[in-house]
Motif scaffolding. Structure first.
Motif, PDB file in Angstrom:
ATOM      1  N   ILE A  96       2.620   7.052   4.774  1.00  0.00           N
ATOM      2  CA  ILE A  96       1.242   6.845   5.216  1.00  0.00           C
ATOM      3  C   ILE A  96       0.932   7.696   6.435  1.00  0.00           C
ATOM      4  CG2 ILE A  96      -0.342   5.147   6.217  1.00  0.00           C
ATOM      5  CD1 ILE A  96       0.814   3.074   4.325  1.00  0.00           C
ATOM      6  N   SER A  97       1.842   7.741   7.404  1.00  0.00           N
ATOM      7  CA  SER A  97       1.583   8.548   8.598  1.00  0.00           C
ATOM      8  C   SER A  97       1.489  10.027   8.251  1.00  0.00           C
ATOM      9  CB  SER A  97       2.667   8.318   9.658  1.00  0.00           C
ATOM     10  OG  SER A  97       3.930   8.728   9.197  1.00  0.00           O
ATOM     11  N   ASP A  98       2.269  10.478   7.267  1.00  0.00           N
ATOM     12  CA  ASP A  98       2.177  11.882   6.819  1.00  0.00           C
ATOM     13  C   ASP A  98       0.805  12.162   6.207  1.00  0.00           C
ATOM     14  OD1 ASP A  98       4.750  12.307   7.667  1.00  0.00           O
ATOM     15  OD2 ASP A  98       5.651  12.216   5.663  1.00  0.00           O
ATOM     16  N   ALA A  99       0.304  11.206   5.433  1.00  0.00           N
ATOM     17  CA  ALA A  99      -1.011  11.384   4.818  1.00  0.00           C
ATOM     18  C   ALA A  99      -2.104  11.398   5.878  1.00  0.00           C
ATOM     19  CB  ALA A  99      -1.271  10.272   3.801  1.00  0.00           C
ATOM     20  N   LEU A 100      -1.988  10.546   6.881  1.00  0.00           N
ATOM     21  CA  LEU A 100      -2.985  10.515   7.945  1.00  0.00           C
ATOM     22  C   LEU A 100      -2.949  11.792   8.777  1.00  0.00           C
ATOM     23  CD1 LEU A 100      -2.611   6.782   9.083  1.00  0.00           C
ATOM     24  CD2 LEU A 100      -4.430   7.792   7.687  1.00  0.00           C
ATOM     25  N   ALA A 101      -1.769  12.370   8.915  1.00  0.00           N
ATOM     26  CA  ALA A 101      -1.650  13.632   9.659  1.00  0.00           C
ATOM     27  C   ALA A 101      -2.474  14.730   9.000  1.00  0.00           C
ATOM     28  CB  ALA A 101      -0.189  14.052   9.754  1.00  0.00           C
ATOM     29  N   ALA A 102      -2.567  14.682   7.674  1.00  0.00           N
ATOM     30  CA  ALA A 102      -3.359  15.675   6.955  1.00  0.00           C
ATOM     31  C   ALA A 102      -4.847  15.552   7.276  1.00  0.00           C
ATOM     32  CB  ALA A 102      -3.141  15.531   5.448  1.00  0.00           C
ATOM     33  N   HIS A 103      -5.253  14.392   7.813  1.00  0.00           N
ATOM     34  CA  HIS A 103      -6.641  14.185   8.215  1.00  0.00           C
ATOM     35  C   HIS A 103      -6.802  14.266   9.729  1.00  0.00           C
ATOM     36  CE1 HIS A 103      -8.119  13.255   4.217  1.00  0.00           C
ATOM     37  NE2 HIS A 103      -7.092  12.447   4.047  1.00  0.00           N
ATOM     38  N   GLY A 104      -5.804  14.841  10.392  1.00  0.00           N
ATOM     39  CA  GLY A 104      -5.912  15.084  11.825  1.00  0.00           C
ATOM     40  C   GLY A 104      -5.568  13.901  12.701  1.00  0.00           C
ATOM     41  N   LEU A 105      -4.880  12.899  12.140  1.00  0.00           N
ATOM     42  CA  LEU A 105      -4.510  11.720  12.916  1.00  0.00           C
ATOM     43  C   LEU A 105      -3.019  11.755  13.252  1.00  0.00           C
ATOM     44  CD1 LEU A 105      -6.464   8.922  11.001  1.00  0.00           C
ATOM     45  CD2 LEU A 105      -7.246  10.357  12.889  1.00  0.00           C
ATOM     46  N   ARG A 106      -2.722  11.658  14.523  1.00  0.00           N
ATOM     47  CA  ARG A 106      -1.343  11.647  15.007  1.00  0.00           C
ATOM     48  C   ARG A 106      -0.878  10.204  15.127  1.00  0.00           C
ATOM     49  NH1 ARG A 106      -0.090  12.886  21.314  1.00  0.00           N
ATOM     50  NH2 ARG A 106       2.021  12.045  21.385  1.00  0.00           N
ATOM     51  N   LEU A 139       0.802  -1.222   0.000  1.00  0.00           N
ATOM     52  CA  LEU A 139       0.000   0.000   0.000  1.00  0.00           C
ATOM     53  C   LEU A 139       0.832   1.268   0.000  1.00  0.00           C
ATOM     54  CD1 LEU A 139      -2.645  -0.987   2.709  1.00  0.00           C
ATOM     55  CD2 LEU A 139      -2.866  -1.192   0.220  1.00  0.00           C
ATOM     56  N   SER A 140       0.220   2.326  -0.515  1.00  0.00           N
ATOM     57  CA  SER A 140       0.760   3.668  -0.372  1.00  0.00           C
ATOM     58  C   SER A 140      -0.246   4.487   0.431  1.00  0.00           C
ATOM     59  CB  SER A 140       0.963   4.312  -1.759  1.00  0.00           C
ATOM     60  OG  SER A 140      -0.296   4.624  -2.341  1.00  0.00           O
ATOM     61  N   ALA A 141       0.035   5.765   0.556  1.00  0.00           N
ATOM     62  CA  ALA A 141      -0.875   6.635   1.291  1.00  0.00           C
ATOM     63  C   ALA A 141      -2.232   6.743   0.610  1.00  0.00           C
ATOM     64  CB  ALA A 141      -0.249   8.020   1.440  1.00  0.00           C
ATOM     65  N   ARG A 142      -2.299   6.443  -0.686  1.00  0.00           N
ATOM     66  CA  ARG A 142      -3.540   6.655  -1.432  1.00  0.00           C
ATOM     67  C   ARG A 142      -4.714   5.872  -0.833  1.00  0.00           C
ATOM     68  NH1 ARG A 142      -4.787   6.670  -7.912  1.00  0.00           N
ATOM     69  NH2 ARG A 142      -7.023   6.257  -7.727  1.00  0.00           N
ATOM     70  N   THR A 143      -4.476   4.614  -0.497  1.00  0.00           N
ATOM     71  CA  THR A 143      -5.556   3.798   0.054  1.00  0.00           C
ATOM     72  C   THR A 143      -6.059   4.361   1.370  1.00  0.00           C
ATOM     73  OG1 THR A 143      -4.899   1.755  -1.049  1.00  0.00           O
ATOM     74  CG2 THR A 143      -6.090   1.521   1.020  1.00  0.00           C
ATOM     75  N   LEU A 144      -5.148   4.746   2.248  1.00  0.00           N
ATOM     76  CA  LEU A 144      -5.557   5.274   3.550  1.00  0.00           C
ATOM     77  C   LEU A 144      -6.259   6.609   3.423  1.00  0.00           C
ATOM     78  CD1 LEU A 144      -5.035   3.667   6.155  1.00  0.00           C
ATOM     79  CD2 LEU A 144      -3.494   3.023   4.312  1.00  0.00           C
ATOM     80  N   LYS A 145      -5.811   7.435   2.497  1.00  0.00           N
ATOM     81  CA  LYS A 145      -6.490   8.718   2.262  1.00  0.00           C
ATOM     82  C   LYS A 145      -7.942   8.487   1.870  1.00  0.00           C
ATOM     83  CE  LYS A 145      -2.605  11.531   0.556  1.00  0.00           C
ATOM     84  NZ  LYS A 145      -2.089  12.216  -0.661  1.00  0.00           N
ATOM     85  N   ALA A 146      -8.146   7.521   0.967  1.00  0.00           N
ATOM     86  CA  ALA A 146      -9.493   7.259   0.458  1.00  0.00           C
ATOM     87  C   ALA A 146     -10.431   6.817   1.566  1.00  0.00           C
ATOM     88  CB  ALA A 146      -9.441   6.213  -0.647  1.00  0.00           C
ATOM     89  N   THR A 195     -10.063   7.352   4.980  1.00  0.00           N
ATOM     90  CA  THR A 195     -10.164   8.214   6.162  1.00  0.00           C
ATOM     91  C   THR A 195     -10.761   9.583   5.856  1.00  0.00           C
ATOM     92  OG1 THR A 195      -7.864   8.948   5.850  1.00  0.00           O
ATOM     93  CG2 THR A 195      -8.247   7.094   7.352  1.00  0.00           C
ATOM     94  N   ALA A 196     -10.902   9.907   4.590  1.00  0.00           N
ATOM     95  CA  ALA A 196     -11.355  11.250   4.229  1.00  0.00           C
ATOM     96  C   ALA A 196     -12.820  11.496   4.549  1.00  0.00           C
ATOM     97  CB  ALA A 196     -11.097  11.510   2.742  1.00  0.00           C
ATOM     98  N   ASP A 197     -13.656  10.457   4.491  1.00  0.00           N
ATOM     99  CA  ASP A 197     -15.102  10.667   4.575  1.00  0.00           C
ATOM    100  C   ASP A 197     -15.787   9.905   5.707  1.00  0.00           C
ATOM    101  OD1 ASP A 197     -15.356  12.418   2.307  1.00  0.00           O
ATOM    102  OD2 ASP A 197     -14.982  10.690   1.029  1.00  0.00           O
ATOM    103  N   THR A 198     -15.047   9.505   6.726  1.00  0.00           N
ATOM    104  CA  THR A 198     -15.702   8.841   7.854  1.00  0.00           C
ATOM    105  C   THR A 198     -16.481   9.861   8.675  1.00  0.00           C
ATOM    106  OG1 THR A 198     -13.642   9.059   9.116  1.00  0.00           O
ATOM    107  CG2 THR A 198     -14.050   6.936   8.041  1.00  0.00           C
ATOM    108  N   ASP A 199     -17.525   9.386   9.339  1.00  0.00           N
ATOM    109  CA  ASP A 199     -18.365  10.287  10.124  1.00  0.00           C
ATOM    110  C   ASP A 199     -17.583  10.963  11.241  1.00  0.00           C
ATOM    111  OD1 ASP A 199     -20.530   9.707   8.561  1.00  0.00           O
ATOM    112  OD2 ASP A 199     -21.388   8.232   9.921  1.00  0.00           O
ATOM    113  N   GLU A 200     -16.627  10.250  11.796  1.00  0.00           N
ATOM    114  CA  GLU A 200     -15.714  10.805  12.791  1.00  0.00           C
ATOM    115  C   GLU A 200     -14.363  10.153  12.583  1.00  0.00           C
ATOM    116  OE1 GLU A 200     -15.941   8.826  16.901  1.00  0.00           O
ATOM    117  OE2 GLU A 200     -18.027   8.928  16.261  1.00  0.00           O
TER     118      GLU A 200
END
Length: 280
Positions: free
Chosen positions: A202-212, A171-178, A180-185
């Motif tokens: 991947i962790s950098d991409a998740l950080a963009a969605h507010g995940l540490r 996997l790359s960040a693309r799958t995780l972005k897809a 995590t972008a639209d979950t209710d929370e």
């Protein structure tokens, strides 16, 4: 598959999991075993604040529903190895094994089981996991090459926990972005990552969605025995290149994984990772 690693592509998309367990058993593949207690603890923690509906867990690279089986049923990985390599199931057709599995897992279903949505490019594996009742929903989609279907996004919108036990190799960040972008929370993302690879993209991409993202440092987790000296040489070199020490781990003959957990900062403060997994 990452260069230097043995390919097991032929066993990932069979009509049922017998070849998977037969081939990986001698190599002592064990990540789902380590993940069982970890994912149960995280599911319990997330479920404690959830509404009355079942907790939704999304398992990426779900394969034959092994993580779902271990999360929601009173079974161990060793018991699954024994079951699927036993003389009793060897003569069964896939259809007969599915019927037998439905009864097997139904009898071992845990109270308060999570609703698991599985995603994998292996369509036959996903179909098997759905047929035996391990997955509430399953999707044979490749989010590395295509956008998720509207139905996949609808089914994963309520995800509170996303799990991965080996898929980061593919996997790359693309799958995780897809996902995590639209979950209710914000969902927690728990990944067991081979020490031969970097999780930073991947962790950098998740950080963009507010995940540490936190790295669990108390221990690493054996993944499987190397298939031979060439694979071991590759792993030792890759781990050293990643700035990690292979001594006592890869030098002893096994791939090892590191656990990463990504979640909102307030959740990390409320449930420190070391405390969350202190007795595991």
């Amino acid at each position: 598959m990452t260069s230097g690693m043995t390919s097991f592509d032929k066993i990932y998309d069979q009509p049922d999991p017998r070849a998977y367990f037969t081939v990986l058993g001698p190599l002592e593949y064990q990540t789902p075993h380590h993940a069982q207690a970890v994912f149960r603890r995280m599911a319990e923690t997330r479920g404690a604040t959830a509404a009355t509906e079942p907790l939704t867990v999304v398992d990426i690279c779900c394969s034959y529903g092994i993580n779902a089986a271990l999360l929601n049923h009173d079974v161990t990985l060793d018991e699954l190895y024994t079951r699927y390599t036993s003389p009793q199931v060897a003569p069964l057709t896939t259809a007969e094994l599915i019927e037998d599995d439905r009864a097997y897992f139904a009898a071992r279903r845990r109270p308060g089981a999570a609703r698991v949505v599985g995603i994998d490019v292996a369509s036959q594996a996903v179909s098997y996991a759905r047929a035996v009742g391990l997955l509430a929903e399953g999707f044979a989609e490749n989010l590395e090459t295509a956008e998720p279907s509207p139905e996949l996004l609808r089914q994963t919108r309520r995800a509170r926990l996303i799990t991965i036990t080996g898929g980061t190799t593919f996997l790359s960040a693309r799958t995780l972005k897809a996902l995590t972008a639209d979950t209710d929370e914000p969902a927690w993302v728990a990944s067991f990552v081979l020490r031969t690879a970097s999780y930073a993209p991947i962790s950098d991409a998740l950080a963009a969605h507010g995940l540490r993202t936190e790295k669990y440092t108390a221990r690493t987790f054996p993944q499987r025995h190397f298939s031979g000296p060439e694979e071991q040489g590759y792993a030792v070199a890759a781990v050293e290149a990643a700035g990690e020490d292979p001594r006592g781990k890869e030098t002893e003959g096994y791939f090892h994984t590191t656990l990463y957990l990504s979640r909102p900062a307030q959740d990390a403060a409320a449930h420190p990772l070391a405390e969350l997994l202190a007795d595991i």
